[in-house]
Design an enzyme around this catalytic site. Structure first.
Site, PDB file in Angstrom:
ATOM      1  N   CYS A  70       0.905  -1.066   0.101  1.00 34.64           N
ATOM      2  CA  CYS A  70      -0.091  -0.012  -0.063  1.00 34.64           C
ATOM      3  C   CYS A  70       0.920   1.198  -0.259  1.00 34.64           C
ATOM      4  O   CYS A  70       1.708   1.486   1.000  1.00 34.64           O
ATOM      5  CB  CYS A  70      -0.920   0.102   1.328  1.00 34.64           C
ATOM      6  N   CYS A 194       0.099   3.409  -7.012  1.00 34.50           N
ATOM      7  CA  CYS A 194      -0.976   2.971  -5.884  1.00 34.50           C
ATOM      8  C   CYS A 194      -1.425   1.595  -6.304  1.00 34.50           C
ATOM      9  O   CYS A 194      -1.510   1.339  -7.419  1.00 34.50           O
ATOM     10  CB  CYS A 194      -2.395   3.678  -5.861  1.00 34.50           C
TER      11      CYS A 194
HETATM   12  N1  DGL Z   1      -3.565   0.628  -2.432  1.00 31.54           N
HETATM   13  C1  DGL Z   1      -3.262   1.524  -2.081  1.00 31.54           C
HETATM   14  C2  DGL Z   1      -2.113   2.297  -2.232  1.00 31.54           C
HETATM   15  O1  DGL Z   1      -1.228   1.591  -2.832  1.00 31.54           O
HETATM   16  C3  DGL Z   1      -4.757   2.537  -1.802  1.00 31.54           C
HETATM   17  C4  DGL Z   1      -4.666   3.392  -0.659  1.00 31.54           C
HETATM   18  C5  DGL Z   1      -6.057   3.841  -0.371  1.00 31.54           C
HETATM   19  O2  DGL Z   1      -6.749   2.905   0.466  1.00 31.54           O
HETATM   20  O3  DGL Z   1      -6.365   4.920  -0.584  1.00 31.54           O
HETATM   21  O4  DGL Z   1      -1.867   3.696  -1.792  1.00 31.54           O
END
Ligand code: DGL
Length: 270
Positions: A70, A194
């Site tokens: 994340c 992301c």
């Molecule tokens: N997959 C997360 C990232 O890489 C998403 C973050 C979120 O929950 O906004 O930032």
């Protein structure tokens, strides 16, 4: 011997999929904090508290090594965790650095001084919290000189993917790419900063044009994890079962995960 993979929700599945293919004999325990996604609109303290709670749950499941799949948690919490929170017998690895090493043509862990690289104009797509942290630019500055980065905070995309509304996610991606192109008309590379965004990789690529090299993290993280485990085989932990855990509704999350990975995935309550 199990390795933990953490994300705020379904985005880390893109990393899980790649590491499972690269390391088929390693059991992985996935934790999606779906009850609290998206993280990208939260403040740094909130992200730190949620991330550390989830990582503790993965340690309880026998994962001494956890990948923070994340970027928002990497940007807002990882440094603080590494400085003062992680016990000496545990490791938490991020996903920024493998991506930036690939983009700056470095071997894993090459800490030589920054130098000129092939890419000059880079578009960064990430959550609002990741963009405002400037963590990508900081890591890049340690490794490369003369790279112009234009960041686009992609509000709404994570929420739409979590809700399974791919039509909305697609429309939002197109409008964020348009907004980026108004600021940087001809990027030569784009970073999907992301882990949710690889679910929309084709939409990003089409909107950006085929001439733009799109870097996404999953395969890069898988290669760097394989390299890390070869050098640190004792960090595999005691757990021996692959498992999917969520803080959200296991049935709803299992349905979405099955749709994304195109194989049956059963989440249990964390
Ligand atoms: N997959 C997360 C990232 O890489 C998403 C973050 C979120 O929950 O906004 O930032």
């Amino acid at each position: 011997m199990a390795v933990g993979i953490f994300d705020s929700g379904l985005g880390g599945l893109t990393v899980l999929d790649a590491v499972t293919k690269r390391l088929p004999d390693v059991p992985f325990v996935y934790y999606g904090d779906n009850a609290h996604a998206p993280y990208g609109v939260r403040d740094a303290d909130d992200i730190y508290n949620l991330t550390t709670r989830a990582v503790e749950r993965l340690w309880e499941a026998g994962c001494d090594l956890v990948i923070l799949a994340c970027n928002t948690a990497n940007a807002a919490a990882l440094r603080r965790m590494q400085e003062s929170w992680i016990p000496t017998d545990k490791r938490v690895l991020g996903v920024f650095v493998p991506l930036i090493e690939a983009m700056t043509e470095r071997q894993w862990g090459d800490n030589s001084p920054p130098r000129e690289v092939a890419v000059k104009h880079v578009a960064l797509f990430a959550t609002p919290a990741t963009v405002s942290s400037r963590a990508f630019q900081r890591e890049l500055a340690f490794r490369a000189i003369g790279v112009d980065v234009e960041a686009q905070a992609c509000g709404g995309v994570v929420d739409a993917i979590e809700e399974g509304d791919m039509i909305l996610a697609e429309a939002l991606v197109r409008s964020h790419v348009d907004a980026l192109k108004r600021k940087m008309p001809t990027p030569d590379a784009a970073i999907l900063g992301c882990t949710h965004y690889p679910h929309m990789q084709e939409v990003f690529q089409t909107a950006l044009g085929q001439g733009v090299k799109v870097f996404s993290q999953a395969n890069l993280v898988a290669e760097s994890l394989a390299d890390y485990l070869q050098r640190h085989p004792t960090m595999m932990g005691t757990g021996d079962q692959s498992m999917f855990m969520t803080s959200g509704d296991p049935r709803k999350v299992s349905d979405r995960a099955t749709q994304f990975l195109r194989r049956k995935i059963d989440f249990i309550a964390a």
